[in-house]
Every structure is written in C-alpha cells, then in structure tokens.
Scaffold this motif. Structure first.
Motif, mmCIF file in Angstrom:
data_model
loop_
_atom_site.group_PDB
_atom_site.id
_atom_site.type_symbol
_atom_site.label_atom_id
_atom_site.label_comp_id
_atom_site.label_asym_id
_atom_site.label_seq_id
_atom_site.Cartn_x
_atom_site.Cartn_y
_atom_site.Cartn_z
ATOM 1 N N GLY A 269 14.655 -134.581 -65.908
ATOM 2 C CA GLY A 269 13.835 -134.812 -64.731
ATOM 3 C C GLY A 269 13.076 -136.108 -64.831
ATOM 4 N N ALA A 270 11.790 -136.069 -64.514
ATOM 5 C CA ALA A 270 10.951 -137.270 -64.515
ATOM 6 C C ALA A 270 10.486 -137.571 -65.938
ATOM 7 C CB ALA A 270 9.761 -137.068 -63.584
ATOM 8 N N VAL A 271 11.437 -137.995 -66.774
ATOM 9 C CA VAL A 271 11.154 -138.299 -68.175
ATOM 10 C C VAL A 271 11.815 -139.630 -68.555
ATOM 11 C CG1 VAL A 271 10.916 -135.882 -68.855
ATOM 12 C CG2 VAL A 271 13.161 -136.978 -68.954
ATOM 13 N N ASP A 272 11.290 -140.235 -69.617
ATOM 14 C CA ASP A 272 11.880 -141.482 -70.114
ATOM 15 C C ASP A 272 13.183 -141.231 -70.851
ATOM 16 O OD1 ASP A 272 9.708 -142.897 -69.126
ATOM 17 O OD2 ASP A 272 8.575 -142.734 -71.005
ATOM 18 N N HIS A 273 13.239 -140.111 -71.562
ATOM 19 C CA HIS A 273 14.424 -139.809 -72.367
ATOM 20 C C HIS A 273 14.796 -138.335 -72.204
ATOM 21 C CE1 HIS A 273 13.472 -143.620 -74.336
ATOM 22 N NE2 HIS A 273 12.255 -143.145 -74.584
ATOM 23 N N MET A 331 4.294 -130.865 -63.065
ATOM 24 C CA MET A 331 4.844 -129.521 -63.223
ATOM 25 C C MET A 331 6.106 -129.562 -64.064
ATOM 26 S SD MET A 331 7.311 -127.194 -61.617
ATOM 27 C CE MET A 331 7.344 -127.045 -59.832
ATOM 28 N N VAL A 332 6.309 -128.480 -64.819
ATOM 29 C CA VAL A 332 7.565 -128.289 -65.546
ATOM 30 C C VAL A 332 8.243 -127.055 -64.974
ATOM 31 C CG1 VAL A 332 8.630 -127.733 -67.758
ATOM 32 C CG2 VAL A 332 6.783 -129.409 -67.660
ATOM 33 N N LEU A 333 9.433 -127.235 -64.437
ATOM 34 C CA LEU A 333 10.208 -126.127 -63.890
ATOM 35 C C LEU A 333 11.143 -125.628 -64.990
ATOM 36 C CD1 LEU A 333 10.687 -124.609 -61.141
ATOM 37 C CD2 LEU A 333 12.718 -126.045 -60.910
ATOM 38 N N SER A 334 10.820 -124.475 -65.539
ATOM 39 C CA SER A 334 11.667 -123.893 -66.588
ATOM 40 C C SER A 334 12.713 -123.005 -65.929
ATOM 41 C CB SER A 334 10.823 -123.099 -67.581
ATOM 42 O OG SER A 334 10.037 -122.131 -66.920
ATOM 43 N N ARG A 335 13.890 -122.980 -66.537
ATOM 44 C CA ARG A 335 15.005 -122.214 -65.956
ATOM 45 C C ARG A 335 15.623 -121.324 -67.022
ATOM 46 N NH1 ARG A 335 16.798 -125.811 -63.253
ATOM 47 N NH2 ARG A 335 16.444 -125.068 -61.133
ATOM 48 N N ALA A 342 10.415 -120.848 -63.276
ATOM 49 C CA ALA A 342 8.957 -120.736 -63.250
ATOM 50 C C ALA A 342 8.364 -122.140 -63.254
ATOM 51 C CB ALA A 342 8.446 -119.947 -64.451
ATOM 52 N N GLY A 343 7.353 -122.351 -62.429
ATOM 53 C CA GLY A 343 6.690 -123.644 -62.375
ATOM 54 C C GLY A 343 5.377 -123.612 -63.140
ATOM 55 N N THR A 344 5.284 -124.371 -64.221
ATOM 56 C CA THR A 344 4.115 -124.376 -65.097
ATOM 57 C C THR A 344 3.409 -125.727 -65.015
ATOM 58 O OG1 THR A 344 5.377 -122.977 -66.620
ATOM 59 C CG2 THR A 344 3.317 -123.903 -67.434
ATOM 60 N N PRO A 345 2.087 -125.729 -64.879
ATOM 61 C CA PRO A 345 1.370 -127.014 -64.852
ATOM 62 C C PRO A 345 1.665 -127.848 -66.101
ATOM 63 C CG PRO A 345 -0.076 -125.234 -64.148
ATOM 64 C CD PRO A 345 1.176 -124.584 -64.671
ATOM 65 N N LEU A 346 2.029 -129.084 -65.896
ATOM 66 C CA LEU A 346 2.363 -129.969 -67.013
ATOM 67 C C LEU A 346 1.168 -130.176 -67.931
ATOM 68 C CD1 LEU A 346 4.306 -131.931 -68.444
ATOM 69 C CD2 LEU A 346 3.597 -133.696 -66.805
ATOM 70 N N ASP A 347 -0.036 -130.287 -67.351
ATOM 71 C CA ASP A 347 -1.207 -130.553 -68.191
ATOM 72 C C ASP A 347 -1.501 -129.387 -69.134
ATOM 73 O OD1 ASP A 347 -2.009 -128.829 -66.187
ATOM 74 O OD2 ASP A 347 -3.900 -129.858 -65.768
ATOM 75 N N ALA A 401 4.869 -130.701 -55.633
ATOM 76 C CA ALA A 401 5.222 -131.089 -54.267
ATOM 77 C C ALA A 401 6.727 -131.148 -54.058
ATOM 78 C CB ALA A 401 4.599 -132.447 -53.941
ATOM 79 N N ASP A 402 7.489 -131.187 -55.152
ATOM 80 C CA ASP A 402 8.943 -131.371 -55.038
ATOM 81 C C ASP A 402 9.762 -130.146 -55.426
ATOM 82 O OD1 ASP A 402 8.443 -134.009 -54.304
ATOM 83 O OD2 ASP A 402 8.540 -134.721 -56.376
ATOM 84 N N ALA A 403 9.177 -129.184 -56.104
ATOM 85 C CA ALA A 403 9.946 -128.035 -56.581
ATOM 86 C C ALA A 403 9.056 -126.799 -56.615
ATOM 87 C CB ALA A 403 10.522 -128.308 -57.970
ATOM 88 N N GLN A 404 9.706 -125.626 -56.609
ATOM 89 C CA GLN A 404 8.987 -124.360 -56.660
ATOM 90 C C GLN A 404 9.678 -123.410 -57.632
ATOM 91 O OE1 GLN A 404 9.165 -123.270 -52.424
ATOM 92 N NE2 GLN A 404 6.937 -123.483 -52.331
#
Length: 529
Positions: A269-273, A331-335, A342-347, A401-404
């Motif tokens: 996702g929105a990561v460098d690596h 957010m981190v969307l775990s699958r 599940a959507g977990t706050p990244l912080d 805002a982009d995933a649930q």
C-alpha cells in the motif's frame, strides 16, 4: 390375512411424505458429493461454508447482533441449524414437486446449485476450480431425486391397479426397489459426506504442522503473574483464560486451515518498500511475550465475550517501520485468508507503548486453529473487529478515507477503543445467599491500555463502597476485585462500576453494543434467606 397388494397400497397412501423424504435424500446427496469434491480440491469450494458465509456477509447488522445475543459463541452452530432447517424444507418441497410435476423438483435443486455456485465463486480468494464441488453436488442431487421419484411413481402405479398385468408381487417389488434405492442413497450420502468433512487434506496438513511446531523462546518475556493477581474466591473468572475457554467470535464458518509452510504476510500500500514475511522468517525474529485482555464489541454489559491470555509474537510497529508508511496514511487494513478485513489506526500500531503483536503463540503453545493459527493480530485497547484479525495474510497501509474494514459499512464505528467496564462474576443474578453470613461479591474490571485503579460496589440505593483490587501484570489486562458483604434478609440489587487509571468513572448510561460497544453498570439481583 392382509395381502402384499393391500400392504403396499396402504403404505403408498402417503406418497407426499415419501416424495418429501426423496427430496431430503437428494439434498444429502448434494452435500456429500460437494464435500467430496471440496476434499479433492484440498478443502476449497465447499458450498455449505460458502453459502453460510454469504448469509453472514449479507445479513443486516441487527441480525448479527441478535444471533450473538441469543447464542453467544454458539452463533455459528445456530446458523448451521437454521440453514439446515431451511434447506430441509425446500428439499422436501422439491421432492413433492418432482413426484407430481417433473422436472420442476429437479429445477429447484438446479436453482439452488446456481446460488451455491455464485456464493463459492464470489468468495474472497476463490480459485478457478472452486465451483466444481457445487456442480458435482447438483448433478448428484438431480440424479438421486429423479431416480427416487420415478421409483415412487412406479410403486404407486403398481399398487393402485390390481390387474393381471400388475399383480401384488409387482407392487411389493416396486416398494422394495424404492426403499432400497432410498436407503442406499441416504447411507452413501452420510458416509461420503461425513468422511469428506473429516478428511479435508488442508485441515489435516495444518493440524499435523501445528503439532510439529516448537515455538522459540521469547527474546523479551512477560513479567511473572504475581500470586496476588488471582483472588481465592469461588466463581471468579481466572486471571489467565485457558485456550479452551477463550471466547471466539468471527465470520469464519469453517476454521481456515493454513499450513505454516505456505503462509506469507504481505505489507503493501502506501509504503516505501513492500515487505513479504514467511513463517520461518517470522519465527527467526526476536519475539516478545505480552499478557493482554481482548474483548468483542458485541459483548453485552456483564457478558463473557472477553478473555485474558499470554501472547507470543513480533511487534507490528517494527514491521511497519521496515516498510516505511507514507505521510498522510492513517490506517492499516489487515486481511485474513478468508477475506475478512479490519481497519486499525496506524498511530496505534506504531505506538511504542502499545504491544501490538503479530502473534504466533497463546498461553505457551501455538495458536489454536480457531484463534488464528498460524498467525493473528493482537492489539490491546481496541475491540477485535478493528484489530484482532485472525489467519492474517496482508497489512495494507492506507487511509480511513480510502478503505473500510469488514464491519464499518455494516454500521459499526470506524474506530473501536475498548470502553471502561466491570462485571460481577459471583454471586450470579437470581441466586440465593444466606442472610447474616459474609458473601464475596467479586468479578473483573478492565480498560486495556489504560488500566483500572478502583472498583466500587453498591447494594440497593446505598453508598458506593470500595472493593479490594487484585494485582495485575500491566494496564493491558483486566483486574480481579472483591467486596465482602453481609446481607440482611430480602431481595437485593448489586451494582458495580470501575474507575480507570486516568480517573474516568464508568458511565451508568446504558447503550447496546452497536455501534461501538455497550455501556452501563452491571447489575445482579440476589435474595438472602
């Protein structure tokens, strides 16, 4: 003496009942053939599981709440029973229809097969051949139904026309033929279906792999549980919940079977690596132990959908740091392997003070299959629906805002912090105690990641009294408490409330679990004689 023809005629006077039985046998043949096909495919494509999962996915939030409220951790068994009743009713009607107006009964099974095929092929992670078991099941059901319906009609004809062309012996033979076909098909369906369910190759492989696992010692061990963490009070919940007693609430009708050798975790996702982690690589990392209390958002006030366990795993924050989340991601969307998200706050996952783990062990052994084997997430302070993904295979860094996650579009809150709660374990509501003799009013209180500093008990409309708190390992676990009370004769209402480590007093406002957790004071009614 009763003749063979009279006996056969008398038996066939209930043709609708016999036709309904033929429909039930055809339904059994459908599931047996389908499960056999799923076995050949390594457990994939089971229509029973796919349809049940589709029912869970499509059911409104109120239906899910009702099932959990009525049946608790038995909600999946209850769903299977309800499905079985519905399928039995439809199959019986199909049998009756096939006898009187063929081939419309067979078309009912064909329509059911189409629905099953759609449920199977639209499931997350479905493969090319996953629809094959449904097709095989429909073919078996239609063949069995048509054969039994034809045999029943032949029996009816033979029994109802006593002529030289159809003597009593002919009616008796047709009766035997129908019964032999029916009993044989039913027995074969039961044997094949049961053997296929028990012999799924993927399940066997995962079970064998779990038995062979020896988890490495933790690089960072949890503090020893002090003796003062467990009160000597009959009926109180243990400080550490045994694995067999730990609650289970999830969307998986069949526990996923994952061979650790095939397990991969992908962080993207929105990561460098992008990071991909294997089972062996995970076990080679310096693992940590942490005692943490997990709870389900569906837990009613005073409910038992909560447990405390010793978890072994690797900090998720360190894996996220390796991936390098982009600025703006929150957010981190775990699958899960079965498609749950599940959507977990990244912080929260990146917080140094939160022991968010990619867990592989529970109470000193590999995760039980029903609790996420081989790998799951454990995040203290958040309800499971936004954090505790079992059988986890993906972590996607993104934005709210982009995933649930799975439950958010179904009406549950986007974020799910655990609320301050307390529960009376003993005495039970409705019980009787002895007047004039001391009674231990005891239970547990929790607010993981914050902690509990006080518990107060009130009898009737009296003043709040301070209970005695047991020790705890950390703020991430619940605390036992006890209040010694000497009752007078009569009925008494007992209430409990907790005070968090930061001074918050548990609210008395009663709210249901939806959309972000129940609130209110747990109350029990007892009588003293």
């Amino acid at each position: 003496m009763t003749t063979d023809l009279e006996s056969a005629s008398r038996t066939v006077r209930r043709p609708a009942l016999l036709a309904a039985a033929a429909g039930l046998v055809a339904a059994a043949a459908f599931f047996a053939a389908a499960e056999l096909g799923a076995l050949v495919l390594g457990g994939a494509g089971s229509p029973l599981v796919a349809v049940g999962s589709a029912v869970i996915d499509l059911a409104p939030r109120g239906a899910k709440d009702l099932m959990v409220a009525l049946f608790g951790t038995g909600d999946k068994v209850a769903l299977f029973v309800l499905m079985a009743v519905l399928v039995a009713a439809i199959s019986a009607c199909a049998g009756i229809l096939e006898r009187s107006r063929p081939p419309f009964g067979a078309l009912v099974f064909a329509a059911g097969g189409v629905l099953s095929l759609l449920a199977v092929t639209t499931r997350s992670g479905g493969g090319t051949w996953d629809g094959a078991p449904s097709v095989l099941g429909v073919a078996a059901a239609i063949i069995v139904l048509r054969v039994l319906a034809a045999r029943l009609r032949r029996w009816e004809t033979a029994a109802s026309v006593p002529t030289a062309a159809t003597p009593p012996a002919s009616a008796s033979a047709e009766r035997r033929a129908f019964l032999v076909w029916g009993v044989t098909a039913a027995a074969a369906a039961i044997v094949v279906g049961t053997a296929s369910r028990l012999g799924t190759s993927a399940m066997q492989a995962a079970t064998a792999a779990r038995r062979a696992i020896r988890l490495p010692a933790a690089a960072t061990t949890a503090p020893a549980v002090p003796s003062g963490a467990s009160l000597d009070v009959a009926g109180i919940t243990p400080y550490v919940t045994p694995n067999a007693d730990f609650y289970r609430i999830d969307t998986a009708l069949r526990v996923p079977s994952v061979d650790p050798a095939d397990w991969r975790l992908r962080i993207h996702g929105a990561v460098d690596h992008e990071v991909v982690l294997t089972w062996d690589e995970l076990l080679a990392l310096p693992l940590e132990e942490h005692l943490a209390t997990l709870s389900c958002v569906s837990n009613e006030v005073g409910g038992d959908l909560i447990g405390n366990a010793l978890w072994l795993g690797y900090p998720i924050r360190q894996l996220l740091e390796r991936a390098g989340p982009h600025a703006g991601a929150d957010m981190v969307l775990s699958r899960s392997v079965d498609g749950f998200t599940a959507g977990t706050p990244l912080d929260v996952l990146r917080d140094d003070g939160t022991a968010a783990l990619l867990a592989v062990g529970m109470n000193g052994e590999p995760l039980p299959p029903e609790h996420g084997f081989p790998v799951r997430m454990v995040v203290p302070g958040l309800f499971g629906y936004v954090s505790a993904t079992k059988w986890v295979t993906e972590l996607e860094v993104t934005r709210f805002a982009d995933a649930q996650g799975y439950w958010t579009p179904r009406g549950w809150s986007e974020r799910g912090p655990v609320k301050l709660e307390s529960r009376i374990d003993t005495p039970r509501s409705g019980s009787t105690v002895r007047a004039g003799e001391p009674v231990a009013v005891a239970g547990v209180a929790w607010q993981p990641h914050t902690g509990v500093k006080a518990v107060q008990v009130r009898v009737g409309d009296g003043a709040w009294q301070e209970a005695t708190l047991a020790d705890s390992v950390s703020a991430d676990t619940w605390r036992q408490w006890v209040y010694r009370w000497t009752p007078t004769k009569g009925s008494h209402r007992i209430q409990v409330r907790a005070v968090s480590a930061d001074g918050e007093v548990q609210t008395s406002v009663e709210r249901p679990p939806a959309p972000n957790g129940a609130t209110g004071w747990h109350t029990v009614e007892v009588r003293a004689d």
